[in-house]
Write a protein that holds these residues in place. Structure first.
Motif, PDB file in Angstrom:
ATOM      1  N   THR B 441      38.363 -97.619 -77.548  1.00 47.28           N
ATOM      2  CA  THR B 441      39.806 -97.877 -77.531  1.00 47.28           C
ATOM      3  C   THR B 441      40.470 -97.314 -78.787  1.00 47.28           C
ATOM      4  O   THR B 441      41.440 -96.563 -78.721  1.00 47.28           O
ATOM      5  CB  THR B 441      40.080 -99.390 -77.462  1.00 47.28           C
ATOM      6  OG1 THR B 441      38.999 -99.997 -76.760  1.00 47.28           O
ATOM      7  CG2 THR B 441      41.400 -99.670 -76.817  1.00 47.28           C
ATOM      8  N   GLU B 442      39.859 -97.706 -79.915  1.00 41.17           N
ATOM      9  CA  GLU B 442      40.428 -97.265 -81.191  1.00 41.17           C
ATOM     10  C   GLU B 442      40.461 -95.741 -81.272  1.00 41.17           C
ATOM     11  O   GLU B 442      41.503 -95.118 -81.542  1.00 41.17           O
ATOM     12  CB  GLU B 442      39.589 -97.858 -82.328  1.00 41.17           C
ATOM     13  CG  GLU B 442      39.852 -97.301 -83.690  1.00 41.17           C
ATOM     14  CD  GLU B 442      38.546 -97.131 -84.501  1.00 41.17           C
ATOM     15  OE1 GLU B 442      38.632 -96.511 -85.571  1.00 41.17           O
ATOM     16  OE2 GLU B 442      37.470 -97.588 -84.045  1.00 41.17           O
ATOM     17  N   LEU B 443      39.304 -95.119 -81.014  1.00 34.07           N
ATOM     18  CA  LEU B 443      39.215 -93.668 -81.151  1.00 34.07           C
ATOM     19  C   LEU B 443      40.046 -92.958 -80.085  1.00 34.07           C
ATOM     20  O   LEU B 443      40.676 -91.933 -80.330  1.00 34.07           O
ATOM     21  CB  LEU B 443      37.757 -93.224 -81.058  1.00 34.07           C
ATOM     22  CG  LEU B 443      36.879 -93.710 -82.226  1.00 34.07           C
ATOM     23  CD1 LEU B 443      35.418 -93.354 -81.991  1.00 34.07           C
ATOM     24  CD2 LEU B 443      37.358 -93.086 -83.520  1.00 34.07           C
ATOM     25  N   GLY B 444      40.048 -93.536 -78.894  1.00 27.53           N
ATOM     26  CA  GLY B 444      40.777 -92.928 -77.776  1.00 27.53           C
ATOM     27  C   GLY B 444      42.261 -92.796 -78.092  1.00 27.53           C
ATOM     28  O   GLY B 444      42.870 -91.750 -77.856  1.00 27.53           O
ATOM     29  N   THR B 445      42.847 -93.852 -78.634  1.00 23.50           N
ATOM     30  CA  THR B 445      44.279 -93.801 -78.946  1.00 23.50           C
ATOM     31  C   THR B 445      44.555 -92.696 -79.967  1.00 23.50           C
ATOM     32  O   THR B 445      45.476 -91.885 -79.799  1.00 23.50           O
ATOM     33  CB  THR B 445      44.741 -95.147 -79.560  1.00 23.50           C
ATOM     34  OG1 THR B 445      44.087 -96.190 -78.842  1.00 23.50           O
ATOM     35  CG2 THR B 445      46.234 -95.304 -79.478  1.00 23.50           C
ATOM     36  N   ALA B 446      43.729 -92.683 -81.043  1.00 28.33           N
ATOM     37  CA  ALA B 446      43.946 -91.693 -82.093  1.00 28.33           C
ATOM     38  C   ALA B 446      43.839 -90.276 -81.534  1.00 28.33           C
ATOM     39  O   ALA B 446      44.708 -89.420 -81.772  1.00 28.33           O
ATOM     40  CB  ALA B 446      42.937 -91.898 -83.215  1.00 28.33           C
ATOM     41  N   VAL B 447      42.789 -90.046 -80.760  1.00 22.66           N
ATOM     42  CA  VAL B 447      42.551 -88.689 -80.260  1.00 22.66           C
ATOM     43  C   VAL B 447      43.642 -88.264 -79.277  1.00 22.66           C
ATOM     44  O   VAL B 447      44.133 -87.127 -79.297  1.00 22.66           O
ATOM     45  CB  VAL B 447      41.149 -88.600 -79.647  1.00 22.66           C
ATOM     46  CG1 VAL B 447      40.991 -87.326 -78.835  1.00 22.66           C
ATOM     47  CG2 VAL B 447      40.106 -88.670 -80.749  1.00 22.66           C
ATOM     48  N   ALA B 448      44.083 -89.197 -78.441  1.00 21.48           N
ATOM     49  CA  ALA B 448      45.122 -88.851 -77.472  1.00 21.48           C
ATOM     50  C   ALA B 448      46.425 -88.492 -78.184  1.00 21.48           C
ATOM     51  O   ALA B 448      47.106 -87.515 -77.834  1.00 21.48           O
ATOM     52  CB  ALA B 448      45.348 -90.018 -76.511  1.00 21.48           C
ATOM     53  N   THR B 449      46.773 -89.283 -79.202  1.00 18.60           N
ATOM     54  CA  THR B 449      47.992 -88.998 -79.958  1.00 18.60           C
ATOM     55  C   THR B 449      47.907 -87.615 -80.589  1.00 18.60           C
ATOM     56  O   THR B 449      48.828 -86.801 -80.504  1.00 18.60           O
ATOM     57  CB  THR B 449      48.184 -90.042 -81.083  1.00 18.60           C
ATOM     58  OG1 THR B 449      47.973 -91.339 -80.538  1.00 18.60           O
ATOM     59  CG2 THR B 449      49.572 -89.947 -81.675  1.00 18.60           C
ATOM     60  N   ALA B 450      46.749 -87.350 -81.216  1.00 18.12           N
ATOM     61  CA  ALA B 450      46.575 -86.068 -81.897  1.00 18.12           C
ATOM     62  C   ALA B 450      46.632 -84.919 -80.906  1.00 18.12           C
ATOM     63  O   ALA B 450      47.279 -83.890 -81.164  1.00 18.12           O
ATOM     64  CB  ALA B 450      45.239 -86.061 -82.632  1.00 18.12           C
ATOM     65  N   GLU B 451      46.002 -85.080 -79.750  1.00 13.02           N
ATOM     66  CA  GLU B 451      45.981 -83.979 -78.790  1.00 13.02           C
ATOM     67  C   GLU B 451      47.396 -83.622 -78.351  1.00 13.02           C
ATOM     68  O   GLU B 451      47.791 -82.467 -78.328  1.00 13.02           O
ATOM     69  CB  GLU B 451      45.139 -84.337 -77.571  1.00 13.02           C
ATOM     70  CG  GLU B 451      44.845 -83.105 -76.725  1.00 13.02           C
ATOM     71  CD  GLU B 451      45.079 -83.291 -75.242  1.00 13.02           C
ATOM     72  OE1 GLU B 451      45.177 -84.447 -74.795  1.00 13.02           O
ATOM     73  OE2 GLU B 451      45.178 -82.269 -74.547  1.00 13.02           O
ATOM     74  N   SER B 452      48.172 -84.671 -78.075  1.00 17.95           N
ATOM     75  CA  SER B 452      49.523 -84.356 -77.572  1.00 17.95           C
ATOM     76  C   SER B 452      50.378 -83.742 -78.682  1.00 17.95           C
ATOM     77  O   SER B 452      51.153 -82.813 -78.441  1.00 17.95           O
ATOM     78  CB  SER B 452      50.157 -85.590 -76.946  1.00 17.95           C
ATOM     79  OG  SER B 452      50.882 -86.294 -77.909  1.00 17.95           O
ATOM     80  N   ALA B 453      50.205 -84.236 -79.911  1.00 16.55           N
ATOM     81  CA  ALA B 453      50.985 -83.656 -81.017  1.00 16.55           C
ATOM     82  C   ALA B 453      50.617 -82.187 -81.206  1.00 16.55           C
ATOM     83  O   ALA B 453      51.488 -81.323 -81.319  1.00 16.55           O
ATOM     84  CB  ALA B 453      50.737 -84.440 -82.298  1.00 16.55           C
ATOM     85  N   LEU B 454      49.320 -81.898 -81.210  1.00 14.46           N
ATOM     86  CA  LEU B 454      48.913 -80.514 -81.465  1.00 14.46           C
ATOM     87  C   LEU B 454      49.295 -79.598 -80.313  1.00 14.46           C
ATOM     88  O   LEU B 454      49.628 -78.435 -80.517  1.00 14.46           O
ATOM     89  CB  LEU B 454      47.400 -80.451 -81.711  1.00 14.46           C
ATOM     90  CG  LEU B 454      46.969 -81.040 -83.058  1.00 14.46           C
ATOM     91  CD1 LEU B 454      45.462 -80.992 -83.216  1.00 14.46           C
ATOM     92  CD2 LEU B 454      47.634 -80.277 -84.193  1.00 14.46           C
TER      93      LEU B 454
END
Ligand code: HEM
Lengths: 338, 553
Positions: B441-454
């Motif tokens: 959950t923790e990692l998923g949120t971070a990675v999803a946010t980063a993917e969309s930003a990039l």
């Protein structure tokens, strides 16, 4: 034995002493400011919005008084009962004192509200209030010397224009006390701004005198000897004299102001003169009035040409005061509009 | 100064040598007024046309033909141009000519009152007053003395006593003070411009220098000082708004054999030594040391590179990629209030601007905040505004960055993207890096946010700002101004002279005593064209004479 002197065909009254009265007004102003400050002292805290400041409210009330005074001075043109004029003078005096009290209060407030207090003639909003107060003061002193209340109808509208500009600044959110940039922290600067605005105020009064002159002259040319203008506007000689006397005072103070400004620049920027737009425009103003004085002293010019000169000269002054900040850029950051 | 025939000197009215005619012409009012108006007009132009900018600025704003024309006429360095100097010189000549012309007459006119002068034919004002004082010349003289009249002559005219009183013998000095002041101010300015200089010197902390850069038109020349200047310490304080409230430098002047003088200068308080003045004018970054990390997103493995460099430095990778370290800001005060109209100023701490230029991704300026590593703040050339976004985690968190790369690799192979396939790709990436599913959950949120930003911003690299060591230079204005003492004295002279010219006049008053009629006749002359000041004088005189007679008689 007759008691009025007739000189060159016009009656002349000896000047009367008015300084006792104005000293009393000064004491009154200081006393009221003391009251205002003690009343507000424990309420102030860093960062409170400027519309909660007592000085802001006082300025508003004083502006209303000056507005009423302007209306009365205008009404006095038609309703010549002395009572109307006396009320006009009274309201104008009250308004002027209100503005001075507001400025003194603001002086105190800046020390409470900002990290570092300053004399309240440091940004365009503050100097505009200062300008309206001083113009009214100079006019009222001349009024008490000449015992003639009618010129008020020509000078007070200029004050109203100043107030309109001040309200516009408020609407642009420029009324809050602001921290000073380092260059503005100088005693020279305070003396400079003070002298400058006495000069500007005097030139404004001279402009009013010029307008009166032209109005009167036009009425005389039309030949109706009992019209309103003929009744209320002082004689051409008196208008001319008002113009000259204001320009003389204004010219001296403006010269001193420019020198003080040069002294300030000398300490802050390393040169007393650098042809920055504000400096250059004060030179232009200075030349405008120096030419006026030459034409008057040497050529003996008087009358409508000089009246026009006083009016246009004030236009140049206004540009130096406001126009430079709005249209040109330079070192004088205090008046920058954003 | 006065065209009153009584004061005419037998001077140059007949003379007509070329010098005299030239002086008369130069000092004539039309010439003086024209010159003054020309200065005013030229100055107006000078404030509208920005002075001393680089040619490109003018060409861009005015077009090349206007530029060439105005440049040929020196309009961009107007105040130093030959024609402006000529006008000013003529002005000084005109005023000097006026001084010369009035000089002899001044000595003549300000001599002590020589003898009784007859009742004037022409007067500037007067009155007749019936009073018992008409029998008493002494009493009238007393009244006039009280009004400041110091010189008296008495005589008689057709059997009637006559009294002449004068004051303000020296008031005509005002004319010389004012005009002499103007001339001296201009001479002072000339001395400064010929013998003085005004330049800049940017001194980093702990460094010494003796070179001053002096602007010369729109280029610079260097000037060597006879001693060295050392910046021992530069200090700056800020308001809570982030605006500088005061800055100062501790300067030491030193020579071969040690320190000469030391002083802390602030903006309105310079250091003066041997006619040279050092002003605190500005400050700037002298190459502060900065540490940051580059996270390259275009190379597999998202490699990290630690950089230790300094502001203003450029880094190149040899493949066309160029990094410029532009600006370090130690304070970033922002309004963090959530409600409209409220202010809540907070300092977000230090930030660093890094400019990236590469053939593949163009020009981007990154602003990285030390305290907010997960913030994406950047502007692309051509965009006015900075873009702010959240990366979801700090790029220095290696684990998350690697997971992001693995996840991007997985989703890159997907043909269709939907929540289910995304989740599957994410699980695969987690497994690849052997991360426990409990952290999904923790990692998923971070990675999803980063993917969309990039994905939205397509940035080729990320940065982490890890430290700095400020190194400031102090910006000094250095000036030698040998004309200034003269200028200040001349200013004082000018002001005093102005006061005298406007408020002090030479006044001469004749009083004729008519004892039979018991009345006094008063007649007055005033120097200068403006006769108004006489009216109040006469009014006061009449009042005084009136009240003196009521006490005496
Ligand atoms: C840059 C400034 C000035 C210039 C270029 C200038 C120039 C001149 C010149 C050339 C004259 C000679 C006129 C003549 O000989 O008939 C003159 C006269 C005079 N100026 Fe100025 N002047 C300047 C400033 C002032 C100022 C500031 C005043 C202040 C009130 C002043 C007041 C006079 C007066 C009263 C005269 C008349 C002297 C006479 O009776 O002939 N001038 N000025």
């Amino acid at each position: 034995m007759n008691n009025t002197t007739v000189i060159n065909g016009a009656p002349v009254q000896p000047p009367r002493s008015i300084w006792g009265y104005w000293l009393a007004m000064l004491v009154l102003t200081l006393g009221l400011a003391g009251l205002a400050i003690t009343g507000e002292a424990d309420r102030l805290a860093p960062g409170i919005p400027f519309i909660d400041l007592l000085s802001y409210k006082l300025t508003g009330y004083a502006n209303v008084l000056l507005g009423a005074a302007t209306l009365l001075y205008l009404a006095h043109l038609w309703f010549t009962q002395p009572a109307v004029g006396k009320w006009a003078t009274g309201l104008a005096t009250a308004g002027m004192i209100g503005l001075l009290v507001a400025l003194l209060t603001r002086w105190f407030e800046t020390h409470q509200v900002l990290e570092e207090g300053h004399v309240p003639i440091s940004n365009l909003y503050e100097v505009t209030i200062f300008f309206t107060a001083l113009t009214t003061l100079i006019y009222l002193i001349l009024e008490s010397l000449s015992r003639n209340r009618h010129p008020g109808a020509f000078v007070l509208p200029i004050v109203m224009a100043g107030i309109a500009f001040e309200l516009w600044l408020v609407s642009r959110g420029q009324a809050g006390p602001q921290n000073l940039v380092p260059a503005l922290k100088s005693y020279w600067m305070h003396a400079h701004v003070l002298a400058n605005f006495i000069g500007y105020g005097a030139f404004a009064v001279a402009c009013g005198g010029g307008v009166m002159y032209l109005v009167r002259q036009r009425a005389e040319a039309r030949g109706n000897s009992d019209g309103m203008v003929m009744r209320v506007v002082p004689g051409l000689g008196e208008c001319d004299n008002l113009m000259y006397r204001s320009i003389a005072i204004g010219f001296i103070t403006f010269t001193i102001a420019t020198i003080l400004g040069a002294a300030w620049a000398y300490d802050a920027w390393g040169g007393y003169w650098s042809w920055d737009p504000k400096e250059t425009w004060s030179l232009i103003v200075w030349i405008t009035y120096a030419v006026y004085l030459h034409l008057r002293f040497v050529k003996g010019w008087a009358g409508s040409r000089m009246a026009w000169w006083a009016i246009l000269g004030f236009g140049v002054t206004l540009f130096c005061f406001i126009g430079v900040n709005m249209f040109l850029s330079g070192l004088h950051s205090y008046g920058q509009l954003s | 100064m006065s065209n009153d025939p009584e004061n005419r000197t037998p001077d140059n009215s007949q003379a007509s040598g070329i010098a005299v005619r030239l002086i008369r012409f130069l000092s004539s009012m039309p010439v003086a007024v024209t010159l003054l108006c020309l200065v005013a007009l030229a100055s107006t132009i000078g404030t509208v046309l920005v002075q001393n900018r680089e040619p490109d600025y003018y060409i861009a704003n005015l077009g090349p033909s206007w530029y060439r024309l105005l440049d040929a006429l020196d309009f961009f360095d107007m105040y130093g141009s030959w024609w402006f100097i000529t006008i000013m010189t003529l002005l000084v000549l005109s005023v000097s000519a006026a001084l010369l012309r009035h000089g002899p007459r001044f000595w003549h006119v300000s001599r002590p009152l020589q003898a009784m002068r007859p009742w004037p034919k022409r007067s500037d004002g007067g009155f007749t007053l019936a009073t018992p004082l008409a029998a008493d010349t002494q009493a009238v003289e007393g009244v006039l003395r009280r009004l400041g009249y110091t010189e008296f002559r008495s005589g008689e005219e057709q059997g009637r006593p006559l009294l002449l009183a004068r004051k303000g013998r020296y008031s005509r000095l005002g004319f010389f003070f004012v005009h002499g002041g103007v001339v001296l101010i201009c001479i002072g300015g000339l001395i400064t411009s010929q013998l003085g200089f005004r330049g800049v010197m940017n001194l980093p902390e702990a460094e010494s220098d003796d070179k001053v850069y002096v602007q010369d038109g729109n280029s610079y020349r260097t000037l060597q000082l006879p001693f060295k200047v050392r910046n021992d310490d530069f200090a700056i304080s800020f308001y809570k708004t982030g605006m500088p409230s005061e800055y100062s430098s501790q300067l030491t002047l030193h020579g071969e054999d040690g320190d000469i003088i030391s002083k802390r200068i602030t903006v309105n308080d310079p250091l003066r030594y041997q006619g040279i003045t050092f002003y605190q004018a500005s400050f700037g970054d002298a190459g502060s040391g900065v540490n940051f990390t580059i996270h390259d997103l275009t190379t597999p493995g998202f490699p990290e590179q630690r950089v230790e460099s300094a502001v203003h430095k450029e880094l190149e990778d040899g493949m066309g990629l160029k990094l410029t370290i532009k600006e370090l800001r130690q304070h970033n005060v922002m309004n963090m209030a959530t409600e409209e109209g409220k202010t809540d100023l907070q300092d977000a701490g230090a930030s660093l601007d890094i400019h990236l230029s590469s053939p593949s991704s163009g020009n981007i300026t990154y602003r990285i905040y030390m305290a907010y590593p997960h913030m994406l703040a950047f502007g692309r050339t051509g965009d006015e505004e900075m873009t702010y976004d959240n990366l979801g985690f700090a790029p220095a968190e290696r684990e998350k960055l690697q997971l992001l790369e693995a996840y991007l690799a997985e989703v890159g192979q997907l043909k269709v993207r939907d929540p289910d396939s995304n989740r599957a790709a994410f699980t695969q990436a987690m497994e690849k890096l052997q991360l426990p599913l409990s952290r999904a959950t923790e990692l998923g949120t971070a990675v999803a946010t980063a993917e969309s930003a990039l994905r939205t911003h397509k940035l080729p690299m990320l940065f982490t700002f890890s430290g700095y060591k400020p190194k400031m230079y102090t910006g000094l204005q250095v000036a030698r101004d040998p004309g200034s003492p003269l200028v200040w004295s001349a200013c004082a002279l000018l002001v005093i002279g102005l006061y005298m010219m406007i408020y002090m006049h030479e006044k001469r008053i004749w009083v004729r005593f008519d004892r039979e009629q018991q009345q006094l006749e008063v007649c007055a002359l005033l120097s200068g064209k403006d006769k108004h000041p006489l009216n109040t004088t006469l009014a006061r005189l009449q009042q005084e004479l009136g009240s003196a007679s009521s006490t005496t008689g």
